[in-house]
Design an enzyme around this catalytic site. Structure first.
Site, short mmCIF file in Angstrom:
data_model
loop_
_atom_site.label_atom_id
_atom_site.label_comp_id
_atom_site.label_asym_id
_atom_site.label_seq_id
_atom_site.Cartn_x
_atom_site.Cartn_y
_atom_site.Cartn_z
CD GLU A 157 84.68 -36.71 14.52
OE1 GLU A 157 83.51 -36.35 14.35
OE2 GLU A 157 85.35 -36.43 15.54
CD GLU A 371 80.38 -38.93 15.68
OE1 GLU A 371 80.36 -37.77 16.16
OE2 GLU A 371 81.32 -39.71 15.83
#
Length: 467
Positions: A157, A371
């Protein structure tokens, strides 16, 4: 032969391992932050769910839930605890044993090199040495594990990490500094490229990618000004991560927009851009939480807020995530879309829109949904069992859109629930829970109890295991 679709769940080293100073591990920036006066809660990941000592139990439970892959991260500080390039063999031993357990149960490791927890001797992502140090660390990991890890990812991320560190300021170094934001973003792209260069030298059968956080940008209107806001939002949230990683370059329009915002780009090096051009990813991980709903910029300085208290009621009056990027866009609000208790939209269609945008912009690149999860204040019965119907509804709704995207030609290869078990949720601590398995933090043995969602996911995998 058709590749097997991967069904699994995910964790991250600092959030689940515990054992923060055991077996030669050095401190990470999160160890330093959590042990400092800047951590106003006093809550740390020192023990968490103690995956370091419970990994055999945790992986066995994954297998019992029909999961055939496990996404986890390696702690850089366990492998290279000091600024001397000396490998801590005990750190490798832990991950070797963890992978042994994965192999025992036919669980495919999907491994991220850094999931927020830089070593303290690196300090920050703005450190000019970070890309060379990261490349060295990556080379050590690649040489040690080789093809035992089929799926490597460089950084988790970049967009969210950068925002939390230098825009929102809720993660260390807790700054509000757009110059450092851009330097961090650039260094992360260079880190990924230099790590891939090391990876290619070994001619492994494994593949390498990067894990991206942000969803596609959308608006409530399609006027020229709103469409321009979408363009700028995608530049800000998505394109600076995925363009260099996949295409090997930044679009000129992005560079000019950054310059026009007063950012000094003198740190950009021609040789770095050449490395980025020549070292692109094999796949991307897309994390699925929310979209970026935006409107045209109307005024005000750059600012962003999040709610880490979790005291929302899910209505339009609740505190919610907000963002203004001066001269670019502002976050908007759709009154017809519910919020979770942390002020984030619950809008499952966003993952379909995100996946279609990726296909449209980047072609047939393989994508793993690395995720997808729903934080809750779980309530357990006297046996520790949690009937988390809200989480099940959330996951099911997202999965239906993911499967539709796959049917519509997006090259989706796998899916990971966040998270495998309850763990440390950064500065949200332990009350905000995501796990398929409950961890009893009051129990001396950190007892694990599968939640209703664990059994639901097990059955879902059975139904769709052959897609």
């Amino acid at each position: 032969m058709k590749d097997k679709f991967l069904w699994g769940s995910a964790t991250a080293a600092y959030q689940c391992e515990g054992a923060w100073d055991e077996d030669g591990k050095g401190p990470s920036i999160w160890d330093d932050y959590c042990h400092s006066t800047a951590n106003l809660t006093g809550i740390t990941g020192d023990v968490s769910c103690d995956h370091y000592h419970h990994f055999k139990e945790d992986i066995k439970m994954m297998a019992e839930g029909n999961q055939n892959t496990y996404r986890f991260s390696i702690s850089w500080s366990r492998i290279l605890p000091k600024d001397d390039h000396v490998v801590n063999e005990a750190g490798f031993r832990f991950y070797d044993e963890l992978i042994d357990e994965c192999e025992k149960y036919g669980i495919v490791p999907n491994v991220t090199l850094v999931h927020y927890d830089l070593p303290d001797y690196i300090g920050t992502w703005t450190n000019p040495k970070v890309s060379d140090e990261f490349a060295y660390y990556a080379s050590v990991v690649f040489k040690h594990f080789g093809n035992r890890i089929p799926l490597y990812a460089t950084i988790n991320e970049p967009s969210h990490n950068t925002a939390c560190c230098y825009l929102i300021g809720n993660y260390p170094p807790n700054e509000h500094n757009m110059q450092h934001f851009v330097e961090c973003a650039y260094n992360m792209a260079v880190c990924t490229a230099k790590a891939i260069r090391e990876f290619r030298k070994l001619n492994l059968n494994s593949t390498i990618g990067v894990v991206h956080a942000s969803g596609a940008s959308e608006s409530l209107a399609d006027t020229p000004k709103y469409l321009e806001a979408i363009k700028y939002s995608n530049m800000f949230h998505n394109d600076w991560v995925l363009d260099p990683a996949i295409k090997g370059y930044y679009e000129d329009e992005l560079i000019e927009k950054v310059k026009s915002s007063g950012i000094d780009l003198s740190f950009v090096k021609k040789e770095d851009l050449e490395i980025i051009k020549d070292n692109t990813v094999d796949w991307i991980g897309q994390n699925a939480y929310d979209r970026n709903l935006v409107k045209p910029y109307t005024g005000g300085e750059t600012t962003a807020t999040v709610n880490n208290r979790g005291d929302n009621d899910g209505t339009s009056k609740s505190a919610r995530e907000s963002k203004i990027i001066k001269g670019w866009f502002e976050v908007d609000r759709d009154e017809n879309v519910p919020l979770n208790k942390w002020g984030r939209e619950v809008y499952p269609r966003q993952i379909y829109n995100t996946l279609l945008r990726i296909k449209d912009r980047y072609g047939n690149i393989p994508i793993w949904i690395t995720e997808n999860g729903h934080g809750q204040y779980d309530i357990a019965d006297e046996n520790g069992y949690v009937e988390d119907n809200e989480r099940i509804e959330f996951l099911n709704n997202y999965l239906q859109w993911i499967l539709k995207a796959k049917e519509d030609g997006v090259n989706v290869r796998g899916y990971y629930v966040w998270s495998t078990m309850d763990l440390y949720s950064w500065i949200n601590g332990y009350k905000k829970r995501y796990g398929l398995v409950r961890v009893d933090y009051e129990d001396g043995n950190l007892k694990r109890t599968p939640k209703k969602s664990f059994y639901w996911y097990k059955d879902f995998i059975t139904k769709y295991k052959d897609i």
